[in-house]
Design a protein around this motif. Structure first.
Motif, PDB file in Angstrom:
ATOM      1  N   PRO A  51       0.823  -1.204   0.000  1.00  0.00           N
ATOM      2  CA  PRO A  51       0.000   0.000   0.000  1.00  0.00           C
ATOM      3  C   PRO A  51       0.859   1.256   0.000  1.00  0.00           C
ATOM      4  O   PRO A  51       1.866   1.324   0.688  1.00  0.00           O
ATOM      5  CB  PRO A  51      -0.830  -0.111   1.277  1.00  0.00           C
ATOM      6  CG  PRO A  51      -0.080  -1.028   2.144  1.00  0.00           C
ATOM      7  CD  PRO A  51       0.707  -1.935   1.244  1.00  0.00           C
ATOM      8  N   GLY A  52       0.459   2.224  -0.799  1.00  0.00           N
ATOM      9  CA  GLY A  52       1.202   3.471  -0.882  1.00  0.00           C
ATOM     10  C   GLY A  52       0.679   4.484   0.119  1.00  0.00           C
ATOM     11  O   GLY A  52       0.017   5.432  -0.271  1.00  0.00           O
ATOM     12  N   VAL A  55      -5.997   2.047   2.826  1.00  0.00           N
ATOM     13  CA  VAL A  55      -5.592   1.726   1.455  1.00  0.00           C
ATOM     14  C   VAL A  55      -6.768   1.899   0.499  1.00  0.00           C
ATOM     15  O   VAL A  55      -6.601   2.396  -0.618  1.00  0.00           O
ATOM     16  CB  VAL A  55      -5.016   0.293   1.386  1.00  0.00           C
ATOM     17  CG1 VAL A  55      -4.896  -0.191  -0.039  1.00  0.00           C
ATOM     18  CG2 VAL A  55      -3.665   0.242   2.069  1.00  0.00           C
ATOM     19  N   TRP A  88      -7.474   6.018   0.659  1.00  0.00           N
ATOM     20  CA  TRP A  88      -6.404   6.978   0.398  1.00  0.00           C
ATOM     21  C   TRP A  88      -6.208   7.129  -1.101  1.00  0.00           C
ATOM     22  O   TRP A  88      -6.130   6.138  -1.822  1.00  0.00           O
ATOM     23  CB  TRP A  88      -5.117   6.501   1.061  1.00  0.00           C
ATOM     24  CG  TRP A  88      -4.053   7.544   1.112  1.00  0.00           C
ATOM     25  CD1 TRP A  88      -2.937   7.605   0.340  1.00  0.00           C
ATOM     26  CD2 TRP A  88      -3.992   8.680   1.975  1.00  0.00           C
ATOM     27  NE1 TRP A  88      -2.196   8.695   0.672  1.00  0.00           N
ATOM     28  CE2 TRP A  88      -2.808   9.372   1.666  1.00  0.00           C
ATOM     29  CE3 TRP A  88      -4.826   9.164   2.966  1.00  0.00           C
ATOM     30  CZ2 TRP A  88      -2.453  10.534   2.320  1.00  0.00           C
ATOM     31  CZ3 TRP A  88      -4.460  10.322   3.619  1.00  0.00           C
ATOM     32  CH2 TRP A  88      -3.289  10.997   3.301  1.00  0.00           C
ATOM     33  N   LYS A 112      -4.627   7.384  -4.681  1.00  0.00           N
ATOM     34  CA  LYS A 112      -3.427   6.764  -5.264  1.00  0.00           C
ATOM     35  C   LYS A 112      -2.571   7.835  -5.927  1.00  0.00           C
ATOM     36  O   LYS A 112      -3.067   8.773  -6.517  1.00  0.00           O
ATOM     37  CB  LYS A 112      -3.810   5.721  -6.311  1.00  0.00           C
ATOM     38  CG  LYS A 112      -4.748   4.666  -5.819  1.00  0.00           C
ATOM     39  CD  LYS A 112      -4.010   3.666  -4.967  1.00  0.00           C
ATOM     40  CE  LYS A 112      -4.901   2.504  -4.614  1.00  0.00           C
ATOM     41  NZ  LYS A 112      -5.373   2.496  -3.267  1.00  0.00           N
ATOM     42  N   ARG A 113      -1.259   7.627  -5.867  1.00  0.00           N
ATOM     43  CA  ARG A 113      -0.325   8.510  -6.595  1.00  0.00           C
ATOM     44  C   ARG A 113      -0.260   8.056  -8.053  1.00  0.00           C
ATOM     45  O   ARG A 113      -0.290   6.870  -8.343  1.00  0.00           O
ATOM     46  CB  ARG A 113       1.077   8.402  -6.005  1.00  0.00           C
ATOM     47  CG  ARG A 113       1.228   9.080  -4.693  1.00  0.00           C
ATOM     48  CD  ARG A 113       2.676   8.988  -4.306  1.00  0.00           C
ATOM     49  NE  ARG A 113       2.959   9.949  -3.263  1.00  0.00           N
ATOM     50  CZ  ARG A 113       4.108  10.034  -2.654  1.00  0.00           C
ATOM     51  NH1 ARG A 113       5.076   9.209  -2.964  1.00  0.00           N
ATOM     52  NH2 ARG A 113       4.308  10.931  -1.722  1.00  0.00           N
ATOM     53  N   THR A 114      -0.140   9.028  -8.925  1.00  0.00           N
ATOM     54  CA  THR A 114      -0.050   8.684 -10.341  1.00  0.00           C
ATOM     55  C   THR A 114       1.360   8.282 -10.709  1.00  0.00           C
ATOM     56  O   THR A 114       1.557   7.481 -11.606  1.00  0.00           O
ATOM     57  CB  THR A 114      -0.502   9.861 -11.214  1.00  0.00           C
ATOM     58  OG1 THR A 114       0.296  10.999 -10.914  1.00  0.00           O
ATOM     59  CG2 THR A 114      -1.969  10.167 -10.976  1.00  0.00           C
TER      60      THR A 114
END
Length: 91
Positions: free
Chosen positions: A28-29, A80, A83, A85-87
């Protein structure tokens, strides 16, 4: 709660958050501060639930710790899912 007790709760919460993270598959980021905050919330919630169900004995309790780690894992899963997500791409 004293300052020392609060500091101990934050450190224990961070450890519980990391242990909860280890139970969640994948990568998870989520930032470290969010992982620590999830662990602190899970630690307090686990202690409260353990007291409600009579699982504490005044000192360290295995069932209380298991409950805290399980709540941390559930919290990590929830974060997760929610939140953003980052591209990962640069312009």
């Amino acid at each position: 709660m004293t300052i020392g007790g609060l500091a101990a709760a934050v450190v224990l919460g961070a450890v519980i958050g990391v242990l909860g993270r280890l139970l969640v598959p994948g990568r998870p980021g989520m930032p470290l501060w969010l992982l620590m905050a999830t662990g602190v919330v899970a630690a307090f919630a686990g202690t409260g639930l353990a007291q409600v169900f009579g699982l504490t004995s005044g000192g360290w309790s295995l069932w209380e710790t298991v409950l805290q780690i399980a709540l941390a894992a559930a919290g990590v899963c929830l974060v997760v899912l929610l939140w953003p997500k980052r591209t990962g791409g640069r312009s």
